[in-house]
Design a protein around this motif. Structure first.
Motif, PDB file in Angstrom:
ATOM      1  N   LEU A 255       0.989  -1.321   0.011  1.00  0.00           N
ATOM      2  CA  LEU A 255      -0.475  -0.134  -0.268  1.00  0.00           C
ATOM      3  C   LEU A 255       0.678   1.056  -0.053  1.00  0.00           C
ATOM      4  N   GLN A 256       1.784   0.994   1.268  1.00  0.00           N
ATOM      5  CA  GLN A 256       2.596   2.362   0.770  1.00  0.00           C
ATOM      6  C   GLN A 256       3.191   2.711  -0.357  1.00  0.00           C
TER       7      GLN A 256
ATOM      8  N   ILE B 187      -6.554  -0.123  11.998  1.00  0.00           N
ATOM      9  CA  ILE B 187      -7.294  -1.670  11.986  1.00  0.00           C
ATOM     10  C   ILE B 187      -6.340  -2.511  12.930  1.00  0.00           C
ATOM     11  N   ILE B 188      -5.582  -3.299  12.273  1.00  0.00           N
ATOM     12  CA  ILE B 188      -4.674  -3.710  13.082  1.00  0.00           C
ATOM     13  C   ILE B 188      -3.592  -3.436  13.879  1.00  0.00           C
TER      14      ILE B 188
ATOM     15  N   SER C 173      -1.383   5.912  13.858  1.00  0.00           N
ATOM     16  CA  SER C 173      -2.619   6.050  12.930  1.00  0.00           C
ATOM     17  C   SER C 173      -3.070   7.028  13.011  1.00  0.00           C
ATOM     18  N   LEU C 174      -3.378   7.879  13.919  1.00  0.00           N
ATOM     19  CA  LEU C 174      -4.080   9.186  14.282  1.00  0.00           C
ATOM     20  C   LEU C 174      -2.941  10.170  13.847  1.00  0.00           C
ATOM     21  N   TRP C 175      -2.211  10.411  14.645  1.00  0.00           N
ATOM     22  CA  TRP C 175      -1.079  11.554  14.237  1.00  0.00           C
ATOM     23  C   TRP C 175      -0.836  11.358  12.058  1.00  0.00           C
ATOM     24  N   ARG C 176      -1.325  10.501  11.859  1.00  0.00           N
ATOM     25  CA  ARG C 176      -0.871  10.405  10.031  1.00  0.00           C
ATOM     26  C   ARG C 176      -2.440  10.879  10.662  1.00  0.00           C
ATOM     27  N   ALA C 177      -3.564  10.239  10.303  1.00  0.00           N
ATOM     28  CA  ALA C 177      -4.923  10.789   9.544  1.00  0.00           C
ATOM     29  C   ALA C 177      -4.816  12.249  10.607  1.00  0.00           C
TER      30      ALA C 177
ATOM     31  N   VAL D  29      -3.234   3.114   4.032  1.00  0.00           N
ATOM     32  CA  VAL D  29      -1.900   2.828   4.846  1.00  0.00           C
ATOM     33  C   VAL D  29      -2.664   3.135   6.101  1.00  0.00           C
ATOM     34  N   THR D  30      -2.547   4.388   6.186  1.00  0.00           N
ATOM     35  CA  THR D  30      -3.262   4.951   7.662  1.00  0.00           C
ATOM     36  C   THR D  30      -4.556   3.966   8.344  1.00  0.00           C
TER      37      THR D  30
END
Length: 142
Positions: free
Chosen positions: A80-81, A95-96, A133-137, A89-90
């Motif tokens: 995905l990246q 999810i994982i 993930s939250l930071w990326r989002a 990816v985020t």
């Protein structure tokens, strides 16, 4: 335009693939690393048991399933990246990260006192991955 550092995703993907390979190639050792006791060994008669030494536990085939799960998670992150799907990816990483929380709960309830502290590592992985993930989002956009 969204631009996020790809090296972290590649690092996490490679680490996940390595964990998956460890499960498949060294299943007995993976139990201790993961935080679960080996499955009880089947009972053998005293005639077939070696020198009266009790059999140690055996790995379940499910440890190989865990290895496949880990390896496919890593491969999916890398692909995905590589394809440039930053939002995927985020989302996928978020999810994982739930697997870490679930693993931690399983170890807490079934790992026994010997492995209970390992549950914190799995919950820590959940916190780190979901936080990333939250930071990326929300903050990883330029």
């Amino acid at each position: 335009m969204i631009s996020r550092p790809a090296i972290t995703t590649y690092f996490l993907g490679a680490g996940s693939i390595a964990l998956g390979l460890h499960c498949i190639l060294r299943p007995k050792q993976e139990y201790a690393r993961f935080g679960l006791p080996l499955e009880p060994a089947p009972r053998r008669s005293s005639k077939t048991q070696k020198h009266g030494i009790p059999d140690e536990g055996q790995p379940s085939p499910l440890i190989h399933v865990k290895g496949i799960r880990e390896a496919t998670y890593g491969l999916a992150l890398i692909v995905l990246q590589y394809l440039g799907h930053d939002d995927a990816v985020t989302a996928f990483n978020g999810i994982i990260s739930l697997a870490g929380l679930g693993d931690g709960l399983v170890i807490w309830f079934y790992g026994g006192n010997k492995y209970r502290k390992k549950a914190y590592g799995h919950v820590g992985a959940f916190v780190a991955l979901s936080g990333w993930s939250l930071w990326r989002a929300f903050y990883g956009r330029r």
